[in-house]
Design a protein around this motif. Structure first.
Motif, PDB file in Angstrom:
ATOM      1  N   TYR A  19       0.685  -1.253   0.149  1.00  0.00           N
ATOM      2  CA  TYR A  19      -0.036  -0.086   0.000  1.00  0.00           C
ATOM      3  C   TYR A  19       0.785   1.292   0.079  1.00  0.00           C
ATOM      4  CZ  TYR A  19      -3.148   3.712   1.448  1.00  0.00           C
ATOM      5  OH  TYR A  19      -3.648   4.807   1.444  1.00  0.00           O
ATOM      6  N   PHE A  20       0.655   2.092  -0.848  1.00  0.00           N
ATOM      7  CA  PHE A  20       1.241   3.166  -0.984  1.00  0.00           C
ATOM      8  C   PHE A  20       0.480   4.501  -0.669  1.00  0.00           C
ATOM      9  CE2 PHE A  20       4.909   1.391  -1.717  1.00  0.00           C
ATOM     10  CZ  PHE A  20       5.513   1.244  -2.996  1.00  0.00           C
ATOM     11  N   SER A  21      -0.811   4.456  -1.397  1.00  0.00           N
ATOM     12  CA  SER A  21      -1.660   5.573  -1.104  1.00  0.00           C
ATOM     13  C   SER A  21      -2.889   5.094  -2.021  1.00  0.00           C
ATOM     14  CB  SER A  21      -1.240   6.812  -1.896  1.00  0.00           C
ATOM     15  OG  SER A  21      -1.093   6.617  -3.405  1.00  0.00           O
ATOM     16  N   GLY A  22      -4.109   6.098  -1.798  1.00  0.00           N
ATOM     17  CA  GLY A  22      -5.428   5.558  -2.381  1.00  0.00           C
ATOM     18  C   GLY A  22      -6.274   4.608  -1.634  1.00  0.00           C
ATOM     19  N   ASP A  23      -6.962   3.807  -2.376  1.00  0.00           N
ATOM     20  CA  ASP A  23      -7.825   2.909  -1.617  1.00  0.00           C
ATOM     21  C   ASP A  23      -7.232   1.854  -0.510  1.00  0.00           C
ATOM     22  OD1 ASP A  23     -10.304   0.338  -3.014  1.00  0.00           O
ATOM     23  OD2 ASP A  23      -9.687   1.089  -0.715  1.00  0.00           O
ATOM     24  N   PRO A  24      -7.754   2.049   0.665  1.00  0.00           N
ATOM     25  CA  PRO A  24      -6.958   1.467   1.821  1.00  0.00           C
ATOM     26  C   PRO A  24      -7.187   0.133   1.806  1.00  0.00           C
ATOM     27  CG  PRO A  24      -8.858   2.602   2.655  1.00  0.00           C
ATOM     28  CD  PRO A  24      -8.904   2.992   0.978  1.00  0.00           C
ATOM     29  N   LEU A  25      -8.158  -0.569   0.958  1.00  0.00           N
ATOM     30  CA  LEU A  25      -8.120  -2.086   0.853  1.00  0.00           C
ATOM     31  C   LEU A  25      -7.421  -2.340  -0.369  1.00  0.00           C
ATOM     32  CD1 LEU A  25      -9.512  -4.627   2.214  1.00  0.00           C
ATOM     33  CD2 LEU A  25     -11.493  -3.970   0.521  1.00  0.00           C
ATOM     34  N   VAL A  26      -6.485  -3.044  -0.247  1.00  0.00           N
ATOM     35  CA  VAL A  26      -5.446  -3.323  -1.254  1.00  0.00           C
ATOM     36  C   VAL A  26      -5.472  -4.936  -1.324  1.00  0.00           C
ATOM     37  CG1 VAL A  26      -3.767  -1.863  -1.151  1.00  0.00           C
ATOM     38  CG2 VAL A  26      -3.706  -3.674   0.297  1.00  0.00           C
ATOM     39  N   LYS A  27      -5.726  -5.544  -2.552  1.00  0.00           N
ATOM     40  CA  LYS A  27      -5.565  -6.732  -2.897  1.00  0.00           C
ATOM     41  C   LYS A  27      -4.206  -7.364  -3.495  1.00  0.00           C
ATOM     42  CE  LYS A  27     -10.445  -7.081  -3.725  1.00  0.00           C
ATOM     43  NZ  LYS A  27     -10.823  -7.589  -2.337  1.00  0.00           N
TER      44      LYS A  27
END
Lengths: 112, 115
Positions: free
Chosen positions: B50-58
């Motif tokens: 995770y770097f930025s944006g949507d906090p839910l990462v797949k």
């Protein structure tokens, strides 16, 4: 295949001897890193280098030394001054910026 | 300096069970967050980041993680595990914008999935 090669996979050293661990990468990455992995402690940064002929100490640099004479190579020397050298050593590299770090398969060093 | 805590050192579960591994970090600024996995006999590899944006990462292999800034957490989840998910999992952070990629790792969680 592109990647990071660490050698040897297993290494035994007598107390009082220096030993050098090899790390080579053909990913054209500028930055390279050495980590030490101990059970329950995760990985701890020993040394890192962001460019050829330059390197900085990490969190646990005492008893270790490195060189970065070539972009592809970042050898780590475990000196006799390292009090507890038995561990699993991981080399990594990454391209400039905050990107993924790629890891080698590691060298398990045992002091006998 | 930043630090990372993984609260579970060992997790044992059966196939098809759900998995959640906790990760909390301490750092005053913006961070990049990672989960790495180390399968038996293999090198450490990136599961997700995770770097930025949507906090839910797949990530790969059905894993996902949620960044909750207010809780300084980045927990890893998988709805239904397989025997092949047996591995050690590491959470890692580095300060956003920092030169290089000086990751700070948690202590790792060993996951054993029983067939």
């Amino acid at each position: 295949d592109g990647g990071i090669t660490q050698s040897p996979k297993y290494l035994f050293r007598k107390e009082g001897q220096n030993v050098t661990l090899s790390c080579e990468q053909n990913l054209n990455h500028d930055a390279m890193y050495w980590y030490r992995q101990d059970p329950g402690q995760g990985l701890r940064l020993i040394y890192y280098s962001q460019i050829v002929n330059d390197f900085q100490k990490g969190d646990i640099a005492e008893g270790y030394s490195v060189s970065r004479e070539k972009k592809e190579s970042f050898p780590l020397t475990v000196t006799s001054a390292q009090k507890n050298p038995t561990a699993f050593y991981l080399c990594a590299s990454s391209s400039e910026g905050n990107t993924e770090a790629f890891f080698g398969q590691g060298t398990r060093l045992t002091v006998v | 300096a930043q630090s990372v805590s993984q609260h579970n050192h060992h997790v044992i579960l059966s196939e098809a069970a759900s998995l959640e591994l906790g990760c909390n970090y301490s750092y005053g600024g913006t961070v990049n967050l990672f989960w790495y996995v180390q399968y038996p006999g293999q090198h450490l590899q990136l599961l997700l980041k995770y770097f930025s944006g949507d906090p839910l990462v797949k990530g790969i292999k059905g894993f996902e993680a949620e960044f909750i800034k207010s809780k300084f957490s980045f927990n890893l989840r998988k709805p239904s595990v397989q025997w092949s998910d047996t591995a050690e999992y590491f959470c890692a952070v580095n300060p956003a914008g920092a030169a290089g990629n000086k990751l700070t790792f948690g202590g790792g969680t060993r996951v054993l999935v029983k067939p």
